[in-house]
Scaffold this motif. Structure first.
Motif, PDB file in Angstrom:
ATOM      1  N   TYR A   1       2.270   1.753  -3.500  1.00 39.29           N
ATOM      2  CA  TYR A   1       1.240   2.243  -4.422  1.00 39.29           C
ATOM      3  C   TYR A   1       0.957   3.726  -4.198  1.00 39.29           C
ATOM      4  CZ  TYR A   1      -0.017  -2.507  -5.942  1.00 39.29           C
ATOM      5  OH  TYR A   1      -0.021  -3.761  -6.488  1.00 39.29           O
ATOM      6  N   ARG A   2       0.824   4.129  -2.953  1.00 40.94           N
ATOM      7  CA  ARG A   2       0.527   5.534  -2.668  1.00 40.94           C
ATOM      8  C   ARG A   2       1.594   6.464  -3.236  1.00 40.94           C
ATOM      9  NH1 ARG A   2      -1.081   4.557   3.681  1.00 40.94           N
ATOM     10  NH2 ARG A   2      -3.276   3.977   3.354  1.00 40.94           N
ATOM     11  N   GLU A   3       2.823   6.023  -3.207  1.00 36.86           N
ATOM     12  CA  GLU A   3       3.935   6.858  -3.645  1.00 36.86           C
ATOM     13  C   GLU A   3       4.098   6.882  -5.164  1.00 36.86           C
ATOM     14  OE1 GLU A   3       7.061   9.491  -3.278  1.00 36.86           O
ATOM     15  OE2 GLU A   3       5.739   8.758  -1.680  1.00 36.86           O
TER      16      GLU A   3
ATOM     17  N   TYR B   1       1.888   5.149  -7.846  1.00 39.02           N
ATOM     18  CA  TYR B   1       0.902   4.715  -8.831  1.00 39.02           C
ATOM     19  C   TYR B   1       0.631   5.753  -9.911  1.00 39.02           C
ATOM     20  CZ  TYR B   1      -3.129   7.568  -7.518  1.00 39.02           C
ATOM     21  OH  TYR B   1      -3.984   8.613  -7.326  1.00 39.02           O
ATOM     22  N   SER B   2       0.697   7.027  -9.580  1.00 42.07           N
ATOM     23  CA  SER B   2       0.348   8.065 -10.548  1.00 42.07           C
ATOM     24  C   SER B   2       1.388   8.203 -11.651  1.00 42.07           C
ATOM     25  CB  SER B   2       0.177   9.409  -9.840  1.00 42.07           C
ATOM     26  OG  SER B   2       1.400   9.828  -9.260  1.00 42.07           O
TER      27      SER B   2
ATOM     28  N   GLY C   1      -9.198   1.529   0.321  1.00 42.60           N
ATOM     29  CA  GLY C   1      -8.438   1.644   1.562  1.00 42.60           C
ATOM     30  C   GLY C   1      -8.465   0.402   2.425  1.00 42.60           C
TER      31      GLY C   1
ATOM     32  N   LEU D   1      -6.483   1.699  -3.665  1.00 47.76           N
ATOM     33  CA  LEU D   1      -6.268   2.841  -2.774  1.00 47.76           C
ATOM     34  C   LEU D   1      -7.578   3.536  -2.417  1.00 47.76           C
ATOM     35  CD1 LEU D   1      -3.042   4.370  -4.393  1.00 47.76           C
ATOM     36  CD2 LEU D   1      -3.212   2.933  -2.352  1.00 47.76           C
ATOM     37  N   GLU D   2      -8.489   3.597  -3.346  1.00 50.39           N
ATOM     38  CA  GLU D   2      -9.786   4.234  -3.094  1.00 50.39           C
ATOM     39  C   GLU D   2     -10.547   3.506  -1.986  1.00 50.39           C
ATOM     40  OE1 GLU D   2     -14.057   4.737  -5.432  1.00 50.39           O
ATOM     41  OE2 GLU D   2     -12.250   4.232  -6.547  1.00 50.39           O
TER      42      GLU D   2
ATOM     43  N   GLU E   1      -5.612   2.246  -8.451  1.00 45.67           N
ATOM     44  CA  GLU E   1      -6.462   3.362  -8.020  1.00 45.67           C
ATOM     45  C   GLU E   1      -7.634   2.857  -7.185  1.00 45.67           C
ATOM     46  OE1 GLU E   1      -5.707   6.565 -11.659  1.00 45.67           O
ATOM     47  OE2 GLU E   1      -7.391   5.157 -11.744  1.00 45.67           O
TER      48      GLU E   1
ATOM     49  N   VAL F   1       0.831  -1.203   0.000  1.00 48.51           N
ATOM     50  CA  VAL F   1       0.000   0.000   0.000  1.00 48.51           C
ATOM     51  C   VAL F   1       0.867   1.255   0.000  1.00 48.51           C
ATOM     52  CG1 VAL F   1      -1.694   1.311   1.322  1.00 48.51           C
ATOM     53  CG2 VAL F   1      -1.955  -1.161   1.077  1.00 48.51           C
ATOM     54  N   LYS F   2       1.945   1.261   0.770  1.00 46.06           N
ATOM     55  CA  LYS F   2       2.824   2.435   0.812  1.00 46.06           C
ATOM     56  C   LYS F   2       3.510   2.657  -0.537  1.00 46.06           C
ATOM     57  CE  LYS F   2       3.540   2.675   5.780  1.00 46.06           C
ATOM     58  NZ  LYS F   2       4.491   2.853   6.893  1.00 46.06           N
TER      59      LYS F   2
END
Length: 252
Positions: A87-89, A91-92, A174, A171-172, A168, A84-85
């Motif tokens: 992906y948050r950093e 993915y974009s 959560g 992460l959405e 996405e 998760v960490k």
């Protein structure tokens, strides 16, 4: 290589490869793994980022002959939290991201082929097949010689790739477990169903070796839960989400 699949007929792309390829693919690997368990048998067709889950600086590690494209440092308790960490950093910045655990042997050519076929089929959740000579947690992920790409009930978060769309939605929502249990076999299929994404797929013409038994099954984490209890918790949450997705008239 024989190209055929239950996922649908494989047709030539209607536009040049530079347009149908997802332009930016990434592999994220623990620093100590690359050069020891991943072999550079071909030129990389993806970016490579190393990470430290102990929040150590890059200078802590002995320099390797492999030059990554970036380095992440954070503290996480176990693999699910690390996912998760990461992906948050990141993915974009990428269209598809593969995360590799620290107990898997594979080759760069394997990863290149996996990304190529993932792009060709537009896969959202996929992975290479497991060698029958490695440690097997899920028999349906063992390499088969019938198809090159096949749908499966779920992948395993050991060495796996998700599309940007899939990340996405992860992460959405959560929802995750520290251990990672319940994410691949419960959460990911729910996301596929809810948002109309491609089902999980294993690519049999690409093989990885899982070198040891999962450690997480015997651990209790900071939330006071075992991995199995975390998976049960995720199952309960997802079941409630499924009920909320059903129109009330269907429940009467």
């Amino acid at each position: 290589m024989n190209i055929h699949s239950k996922l649908g007929p494989l047709l030539p792309p209607k536009c040049p490869a530079t347009n149908w390829r997802r332009s930016r693919a990434l592999v994220v690997s623990p620093f100590v793994k690359w050069g020891e368990l991943i072999q550079e048998d071909a030129r990389r067709e993806f970016d490579l980022i190393f990470y430290s889950y102990e929040e150590l600086p890059l200078t802590h590690y002995q320099r390797t002959k492999i030059e990554p494209d970036g380095f992440l440092s954070f503290r996480s308790e176990f693999f699910g939290e690390s996912i998760v960490k990461i992906y948050r950093e990141l993915y974009s910045k990428y269209e598809v991201i593969m995360i590799v655990n620290s107990d898997v042997y594979c080759e760069v050519s394997t990863i290149n082929t996996m990304f190529n076929l993932g792009d060709l089929y537009g896969l959202d959740f996929f992975q290479p097949a497991h060698s029958p000579n490695g440690y097997i947690s899920h028999p349906h992920l063992v390499r088969q010689n019938i198809l090159d790409v096949r749908e499966v009930s779920h992948i395993e978060i050991v060495a796996f790739a998700l599309s940007k769309k899939a990340i996405e939605h992860v992460l959405e929502l959560g929802i995750y477990s520290i251990s990672g249990w319940g994410m691949d076999n419960i959460l990911f299929p729910y996301i596929q169903q809810k948002y109309g994404l491609k089902k999980s797929a294993v690519i049999d013409c690409c093989t990885i070796f899982h070198l040891k038994e999962n450690e997480s099954g015997s651990m209790r984490f900071s939330n006071s839960l075992t991995a199995a209890e975390e998976m049960e918790l995720i199952a309960g949450i997802v079941e409630k989400l499924r009920l909320n997705d059903i129109p009330a008239i269907l429940l009467e």
